[in-house]
Design a protein around this motif. Sequence first.
Motif, PDB file in Angstrom:
ATOM      1  N   GLY A 256       0.823  -1.212   0.000  1.00 27.61           N
ATOM      2  CA  GLY A 256       0.000   0.000   0.000  1.00 27.61           C
ATOM      3  C   GLY A 256       0.853   1.256   0.000  1.00 27.61           C
ATOM      4  N   GLN A 257       1.953   1.224   0.785  1.00 25.87           N
ATOM      5  CA  GLN A 257       2.845   2.387   0.825  1.00 25.87           C
ATOM      6  C   GLN A 257       3.509   2.625  -0.529  1.00 25.87           C
ATOM      7  OE1 GLN A 257       5.193   1.015   4.140  1.00 25.87           O
ATOM      8  NE2 GLN A 257       4.153   2.360   5.599  1.00 25.87           N
ATOM      9  N   ARG A 258       3.804   1.523  -1.247  1.00 25.61           N
ATOM     10  CA  ARG A 258       4.373   1.681  -2.601  1.00 25.61           C
ATOM     11  C   ARG A 258       3.379   2.364  -3.532  1.00 25.61           C
ATOM     12  NH1 ARG A 258       8.106  -3.627  -3.722  1.00 25.61           N
ATOM     13  NH2 ARG A 258       8.538  -3.966  -1.523  1.00 25.61           N
ATOM     14  N   ARG A 259       2.095   1.996  -3.376  1.00 29.83           N
ATOM     15  CA  ARG A 259       1.072   2.651  -4.218  1.00 29.83           C
ATOM     16  C   ARG A 259       1.011   4.140  -3.895  1.00 29.83           C
ATOM     17  NH1 ARG A 259      -1.038  -0.574  -8.086  1.00 29.83           N
ATOM     18  NH2 ARG A 259      -1.347  -2.731  -7.451  1.00 29.83           N
ATOM     19  N   LEU A 260       1.100   4.479  -2.594  1.00 29.29           N
ATOM     20  CA  LEU A 260       1.091   5.898  -2.210  1.00 29.29           C
ATOM     21  C   LEU A 260       2.310   6.619  -2.772  1.00 29.29           C
ATOM     22  CD1 LEU A 260      -0.026   5.679   1.532  1.00 29.29           C
ATOM     23  CD2 LEU A 260      -1.363   6.578  -0.386  1.00 29.29           C
ATOM     24  N   LEU A 261       3.459   5.946  -2.729  1.00 25.63           N
ATOM     25  CA  LEU A 261       4.688   6.547  -3.269  1.00 25.63           C
ATOM     26  C   LEU A 261       4.535   6.790  -4.769  1.00 25.63           C
ATOM     27  CD1 LEU A 261       7.614   7.498  -3.162  1.00 25.63           C
ATOM     28  CD2 LEU A 261       8.343   5.098  -3.285  1.00 25.63           C
ATOM     29  N   GLU A 262       3.949   5.831  -5.457  1.00 29.14           N
ATOM     30  CA  GLU A 262       3.775   5.993  -6.902  1.00 29.14           C
ATOM     31  C   GLU A 262       2.856   7.182  -7.211  1.00 29.14           C
ATOM     32  OE1 GLU A 262       2.071   2.816  -9.167  1.00 29.14           O
ATOM     33  OE2 GLU A 262       3.593   2.999 -10.739  1.00 29.14           O
ATOM     34  N   ILE A 263       1.815   7.340  -6.398  1.00 35.43           N
ATOM     35  CA  ILE A 263       0.913   8.490  -6.589  1.00 35.43           C
ATOM     36  C   ILE A 263       1.672   9.787  -6.325  1.00 35.43           C
ATOM     37  CG2 ILE A 263      -1.128   9.667  -5.652  1.00 35.43           C
ATOM     38  CD1 ILE A 263      -2.347   6.823  -5.220  1.00 35.43           C
ATOM     39  N   ALA A 264       2.461   9.812  -5.250  1.00 36.44           N
ATOM     40  CA  ALA A 264       3.246  11.022  -4.935  1.00 36.44           C
ATOM     41  C   ALA A 264       4.222  11.344  -6.069  1.00 36.44           C
ATOM     42  CB  ALA A 264       3.988  10.841  -3.615  1.00 36.44           C
ATOM     43  N   CYS A 265       4.847  10.304  -6.646  1.00 37.35           N
ATOM     44  CA  CYS A 265       5.782  10.507  -7.767  1.00 37.35           C
ATOM     45  C   CYS A 265       5.079  11.149  -8.960  1.00 37.35           C
ATOM     46  CB  CYS A 265       6.399   9.181  -8.216  1.00 37.35           C
ATOM     47  SG  CYS A 265       7.657   8.548  -7.112  1.00 37.35           S
ATOM     48  N   VAL A 266       3.884  10.642  -9.260  1.00 35.24           N
ATOM     49  CA  VAL A 266       3.126  11.191 -10.387  1.00 35.24           C
ATOM     50  C   VAL A 266       2.796  12.662 -10.137  1.00 35.24           C
ATOM     51  CG1 VAL A 266       0.915  11.066 -11.608  1.00 35.24           C
ATOM     52  CG2 VAL A 266       2.152   8.978 -11.078  1.00 35.24           C
ATOM     53  N   LEU A 267       2.478  12.991  -8.895  1.00 33.90           N
ATOM     54  CA  LEU A 267       2.105  14.373  -8.563  1.00 33.90           C
ATOM     55  C   LEU A 267       3.267  15.341  -8.777  1.00 33.90           C
ATOM     56  CD1 LEU A 267      -0.051  13.687  -5.388  1.00 33.90           C
ATOM     57  CD2 LEU A 267      -0.887  14.584  -7.579  1.00 33.90           C
ATOM     58  N   MET A 268       4.501  14.841  -8.709  1.00 32.35           N
ATOM     59  CA  MET A 268       5.681  15.693  -8.952  1.00 32.35           C
ATOM     60  C   MET A 268       5.613  16.366 -10.318  1.00 32.35           C
ATOM     61  SD  MET A 268       7.850  16.051  -6.543  1.00 32.35           S
ATOM     62  CE  MET A 268       9.378  16.572  -7.322  1.00 32.35           C
ATOM     63  N   ALA A 269       5.007  15.686 -11.291  1.00 35.62           N
ATOM     64  CA  ALA A 269       4.948  16.238 -12.649  1.00 35.62           C
ATOM     65  C   ALA A 269       3.836  17.276 -12.796  1.00 35.62           C
ATOM     66  CB  ALA A 269       4.770  15.103 -13.658  1.00 35.62           C
ATOM     67  N   GLY A 270       3.041  17.480 -11.745  1.00 38.37           N
ATOM     68  CA  GLY A 270       1.964  18.468 -11.810  1.00 38.37           C
ATOM     69  C   GLY A 270       0.874  18.142 -12.816  1.00 38.37           C
ATOM     70  N   PRO A 271       0.398  16.891 -12.847  1.00 37.91           N
ATOM     71  CA  PRO A 271      -0.597  16.505 -13.850  1.00 37.91           C
ATOM     72  C   PRO A 271      -1.964  17.138 -13.599  1.00 37.91           C
ATOM     73  CG  PRO A 271      -0.377  14.753 -12.235  1.00 37.91           C
ATOM     74  CD  PRO A 271       0.670  15.788 -11.898  1.00 37.91           C
ATOM     75  N   ARG A 272      -2.752  17.278 -14.656  1.00 37.26           N
ATOM     76  CA  ARG A 272      -4.121  17.790 -14.517  1.00 37.26           C
ATOM     77  C   ARG A 272      -5.114  16.658 -14.527  1.00 37.26           C
ATOM     78  NH1 ARG A 272      -4.555  21.282 -19.021  1.00 37.26           N
ATOM     79  NH2 ARG A 272      -6.623  21.688 -18.180  1.00 37.26           N
ATOM     80  N   VAL A 273      -4.684  15.510 -15.063  1.00 36.82           N
ATOM     81  CA  VAL A 273      -5.516  14.304 -14.972  1.00 36.82           C
ATOM     82  C   VAL A 273      -4.577  13.149 -14.627  1.00 36.82           C
ATOM     83  CG1 VAL A 273      -5.396  13.972 -17.487  1.00 36.82           C
ATOM     84  CG2 VAL A 273      -7.129  12.747 -16.186  1.00 36.82           C
ATOM     85  N   ILE A 274      -5.051  12.244 -13.754  1.00 33.74           N
ATOM     86  CA  ILE A 274      -4.240  11.091 -13.359  1.00 33.74           C
ATOM     87  C   ILE A 274      -5.035   9.817 -13.627  1.00 33.74           C
ATOM     88  CG2 ILE A 274      -2.999   9.937 -11.482  1.00 33.74           C
ATOM     89  CD1 ILE A 274      -2.675  12.599 -10.106  1.00 33.74           C
ATOM     90  N   LEU A 275      -4.392   8.883 -14.327  1.00 36.16           N
ATOM     91  CA  LEU A 275      -4.992   7.578 -14.580  1.00 36.16           C
ATOM     92  C   LEU A 275      -4.408   6.594 -13.568  1.00 36.16           C
ATOM     93  CD1 LEU A 275      -5.323   9.217 -17.232  1.00 36.16           C
ATOM     94  CD2 LEU A 275      -5.089   7.084 -18.490  1.00 36.16           C
ATOM     95  N   LEU A 276      -5.279   5.983 -12.767  1.00 34.18           N
ATOM     96  CA  LEU A 276      -4.829   5.027 -11.746  1.00 34.18           C
ATOM     97  C   LEU A 276      -5.288   3.636 -12.156  1.00 34.18           C
ATOM     98  CD1 LEU A 276      -5.926   7.000  -8.522  1.00 34.18           C
ATOM     99  CD2 LEU A 276      -3.624   6.893  -9.480  1.00 34.18           C
ATOM    100  N   ASP A 277      -4.318   2.715 -12.337  1.00 31.82           N
ATOM    101  CA  ASP A 277      -4.681   1.354 -12.753  1.00 31.82           C
ATOM    102  C   ASP A 277      -4.683   0.430 -11.535  1.00 31.82           C
ATOM    103  OD1 ASP A 277      -5.310  -0.868 -14.244  1.00 31.82           O
ATOM    104  OD2 ASP A 277      -3.608  -0.703 -15.629  1.00 31.82           O
ATOM    105  N   GLU A 278      -5.856   0.154 -11.017  1.00 29.65           N
ATOM    106  CA  GLU A 278      -6.073  -0.699  -9.841  1.00 29.65           C
ATOM    107  C   GLU A 278      -5.262  -0.251  -8.626  1.00 29.65           C
ATOM    108  OE1 GLU A 278      -6.393  -4.875 -10.482  1.00 29.65           O
ATOM    109  OE2 GLU A 278      -7.027  -4.649 -12.573  1.00 29.65           O
ATOM    110  N   PRO A 279      -5.546   0.979  -8.144  1.00 25.55           N
ATOM    111  CA  PRO A 279      -4.821   1.465  -6.960  1.00 25.55           C
ATOM    112  C   PRO A 279      -5.058   0.594  -5.724  1.00 25.55           C
ATOM    113  CG  PRO A 279      -6.714   2.876  -7.438  1.00 25.55           C
ATOM    114  CD  PRO A 279      -6.553   1.950  -8.608  1.00 25.55           C
TER     115      PRO A 279
END
Length: 243
Positions: free
Chosen positions: A147-170
Amino acid sequence: MSMLEVEGVSKRFGGIQALQGCSLSVEHGSVTGLIGPNGSGKTTLFNVVTGYARPDAGTVRFEGTAIDNLPPDRILALGIGRTFQMVRIFPRLTVLENMHVPVRRQGLAGVLSGASTHEERARVLDLLRFVGLERLKNEPAGNLSFGQRRLLEIACVLMAGPRVILLDEPGGGVNPTMLRAIAGHIRELNGQGITFFVVEHNMGFVMELCHRVIVMHRGSVIAQGDPEAVRRDPAVLEAYLGE
Ligand SMILES: Nc1ncnc2c1ncn2[C@@H]1O[C@H](COP(=O)(O)OP(=O)(O)O)[C@@H](O)[C@H]1O
Ligand SMILES: [Mg+2]
């Protein structure tokens, strides 16, 4: 105009038609769910939208601009972020080092040399605090729970400042408490204006979080609408029972 528009997209792998004339849209500011039996093409659709697969036919538009021939890094730079069904982090890098990977053009060498700006480091800490991983910042990411890895992956994606995020089976491999935490983060980010497009099998999660749900079966969209209506749709039940 919708934020994301997929029109008539097809994709074949050898003898398998993974996508067949798939058309759908994701509205600005929404949390849109994407469900369907295993093998119905959800991940392939995410791959096409984010540049990891080229469609054989059809187009993908982001805010009206065709993006289906762009590579993944260009699509990320345009503002479309994603996570993967199989989490992609670097287990031997620390949590902090992982956070610097997506924004580092000079690659891993740059990450390890610590060449980051003050603003970038502040942003990393803000995001780690947001997902509750700040105290683990110096741990190798391989020591984190699933679960913490999934949170880390979400945090990593947020670094790029996205306006839409696609989550594949969070929620894949994640315990119920952690899944609720992830849902809370999605809701908060959505409140800040980030649009979400989410593949998830946990129906409670989908029903609670999504404004709209799209159902795929055998590479095409078979139903869409508000979560309750979709859940009661006989075509949807049939698709799940038939697999
Ligand atoms: N790279 C690939 N090579 C061959 N077949 C693939 C590849 N990616 C997906 N498929 C096949 O395409 C179909 C759809 O897969 P996928 O998009 O992963 O479905 P879902 O995410 O809905 O479970 C499946 O039959 C899968 O085996
Ligand atoms: Mg999948």
